[in-house]
Design a protein around this motif. Structure first.
Motif, PDB file in Angstrom:
ATOM      1  N   UNK A 126       0.810  -1.215   0.000  1.00 32.03           N
ATOM      2  CA  UNK A 126       0.000   0.000   0.000  1.00 32.03           C
ATOM      3  C   UNK A 126       0.847   1.271   0.000  1.00 32.03           C
ATOM      4  N   UNK A 127       1.736   1.399   0.962  1.00 31.70           N
ATOM      5  CA  UNK A 127       2.547   2.614   1.069  1.00 31.70           C
ATOM      6  C   UNK A 127       3.542   2.731  -0.078  1.00 31.70           C
ATOM      7  N   UNK A 128       4.260   1.660  -0.460  1.00 32.54           N
ATOM      8  CA  UNK A 128       5.139   1.780  -1.629  1.00 32.54           C
ATOM      9  C   UNK A 128       4.405   2.222  -2.892  1.00 32.54           C
ATOM     10  N   UNK A 179       3.942 -11.470  -5.874  1.00 34.83           N
ATOM     11  CA  UNK A 179       4.929 -10.878  -6.781  1.00 34.83           C
ATOM     12  C   UNK A 179       4.808  -9.358  -6.840  1.00 34.83           C
ATOM     13  N   UNK A 180       3.576  -8.847  -6.896  1.00 39.37           N
ATOM     14  CA  UNK A 180       3.390  -7.398  -6.974  1.00 39.37           C
ATOM     15  C   UNK A 180       3.945  -6.719  -5.723  1.00 39.37           C
ATOM     16  N   UNK A 181       3.683  -7.304  -4.570  1.00 43.39           N
ATOM     17  CA  UNK A 181       4.197  -6.735  -3.327  1.00 43.39           C
ATOM     18  C   UNK A 181       5.717  -6.752  -3.307  1.00 43.39           C
ATOM     19  N   UNK A 184       7.144  -3.959  -5.897  1.00 43.41           N
ATOM     20  CA  UNK A 184       7.052  -2.550  -5.471  1.00 43.41           C
ATOM     21  C   UNK A 184       7.926  -2.282  -4.256  1.00 43.41           C
ATOM     22  N   UNK A 185       8.099  -3.308  -3.410  1.00 48.62           N
ATOM     23  CA  UNK A 185       9.009  -3.161  -2.272  1.00 48.62           C
ATOM     24  C   UNK A 185      10.461  -3.050  -2.748  1.00 48.62           C
TER      25      UNK A 185
END
Length: 491
Positions: A126-128, A179-181, A184-185
């Protein structure tokens, strides 16, 4: 990154994500899942998203729309976001037996638990994502979204081919979330930390508390549609209804959301600079409706042959529903950024009331229509859409100090151009009497392409505001071509 470059990356993301999701849905629907099986998955996803919509609670908007962001507070914001969202995911998992009991299908327990696992992982992004959006780094979001969507889609197809059934799509959703998390991290690493001082998190919590009510109304209004249809008409009707609404919504997203996602960040900058939003907003609306309405009219006119070619005879019932849902999508893009602009302008409390009125209307229209039948349920979206345009059009006109008639002047021009785009399909089906089985891929593509010059001619005929962008693109393309020709001649 400039606005034009951001739009390019954002639209590339939308286009490729659409192609991937569309291809996956076609392969799985045509070869492996029946309408009833797809309906079961739709119920599980809708019930899960009804709860999971509360996870964000406006946190991404808070981060991307802040006038000033203290880097020292980012980890605390992430800690709050993850705590709230993971708690919601746990609640979703606990509700799995309840969902199964309501719809009398034990398969829903497994599906809901898998989706809940994906909901537990997604909050870490969320934050990234908010920070990348704030920085207008849509290139990083492109890689995150496309790699995750492709990997999840391939896993879903593999599992469906091996008889896993509706759960194949849930497992693909889980892999995509992981994978998306992770990606973006990698681009914008943020390690969550619980706030040491609640004063730090108070702005986020205050914003999220108001956004929660907006998320609640949005979740109830949009996510309960499949649940209402399933409860009143059964899972097979839900599979057909969900496929029609998803297909029209996916194409609408493909066409216009690349613009709106960029313009939210751009509008935040204009607000901070004290510039008026109305001229840019009306231009965005003009571009949105010019392109989207033509695409939706084409989709509605091509519904019969398109469903026949894509999904086969077992999904024939989708065609008549798709005509209604495609037409309704023209209304839902007629007032873009209807939630984002009020939030940017500090009118979130008023937005909450407007949102709940909107929610009551859609639930009422759909519930009444379901007692008539599934086609009436799809057609009810037109009634709801007209009321939706009236509510949000007037609301945003007052916020940004323009007249509602300014929107109407855009709408009639976009409607004329959309009709022009559909002329070849109208001639083929209504004048020449061609049915769904008479139009193959080659002819369907040819008729669609033939609609483009008709659309362009109508845009210039009615002096549509979107022609400004068309002239700009044509001028730049000509200049680039001449430049390359000159360099080739010099060499």
């Amino acid at each position: 990154m400039s606005i034009r470059a951001s739009i390019a990356w954002s639209m590339a993301t939308q286009y490729l994500a659409f192609v991937i999701q569309f291809a996956v849905s076609v392969i799985i629907s045509r070869l492996y899942l029946s309408p009833s099986e797809f309906g079961v998955y739709s119920v599980a996803l809708a019930a899960s998203m009804l709860v999971a919509m509360f996870q964000d609670a406006g946190i991404t908007r808070f981060v991307s729309g802040q006038r000033a962001m203290d880097p020292a507070h980012v980890r605390e914001y992430a800690g709050v976001a993850v705590s709230i969202a993971c708690g919601v995911a746990v609640v979703l998992g606990a509700l799995a037996p309840v969902i199964s009991h309501i719809y009398h299908d034990t398969t829903l327990i497994r599906l809901t638990l898998i989706i809940a696992a994906a909901s537990f992982i997604s909050p870490f992004a969320l934050i990234p994502v908010g920070l990348l959006t704030r920085e207008m780094n849509f290139r990083a979001l492109f890689f995150a979204n496309i790699i995750s969507a492709l990997s999840g889609g391939l896993l879903s197809i593999y599992l469906a081919a091996h008889g896993v059934g509706p759960a194949s799509m849930a497992w693909g959703l889980l892999l995509a979330a992981i994978l998306r998390t992770g990606i973006v991290m990698r681009f914008r690493p943020v390690v969550p930390r619980f706030p040491r001082d609640w004063a730090t998190a108070r702005p986020l919590l205050s914003f999220s508390a108001n956004s929660f009510f907006i998320s609640a109304s949005g979740a109830i209004g949009m996510r309960t549609q499949d649940l209402i249809v399933a409860r009143l008409l059964g899972v097979t009707a839900t599979g057909l209804f969900s496929r029609a609404t998803a297909l029209s919504a996916q194409l609408s997203t493909l066409v216009t959301s690349g613009l709106t996602s960029v313009f939210y960040a751009a509008f935040a900058r204009k607000r901070d600079a004290g510039d008026p939003l109305a001229p840019s907003y009306l231009h965005l609306t003009a571009c949105n409706t010019a392109v989207n309405w033509a695409a939706m009219v084409g989709l509605g006119l091509a519904a019969g042959p398109l469903v026949h070619l894509l999904y086969g005879p077992k999904w024939a019932g989708v065609a008549v529903l798709l005509k209604w849902t495609a037409l309704s999508e023209t209304l839902f893009v007629a007032v873009p950024l209807q939630m984002d602009v009020p939030i940017l302008l500090g009118r979130i409390r008023t937005l909450i009331w407007v949102n709940w009125i909107d929610t009551a209307i859609i639930i009422g229209c759909l519930t009444v229509a379901c007692f008539i039948g599934v086609e009436a349920a799809a057609a009810s979206r037109i009634v709801y859409g007209l009321l939706w345009v009236g509510i949000y059009g007037v609301f945003l006109a007052r916020l940004m100090h323009f007249r509602f008639v300014d929107l109407v002047n855009i709408y009639w021009r976009s409607a004329v151009a959309a009709y022009g785009a559909g002329i070849p399909l109208i001639v083929a089906q209504d004048w020449l009497g061609m049915g769904a089985g008479d139009i193959g891929w080659g002819l369907l593509i040819a008729l669609s392409v033939a609609g483009i010059p008709c659309w362009l001619a109508c845009l210039f005929l009615v002096r549509h505001p979107a022609t400004i962008e068309i002239r700009t693109i044509a001028t730049r393309a000509y200049a680039m071509a001449m430049g390359r020709l000159g360099r080739s001649s010099a060499a």
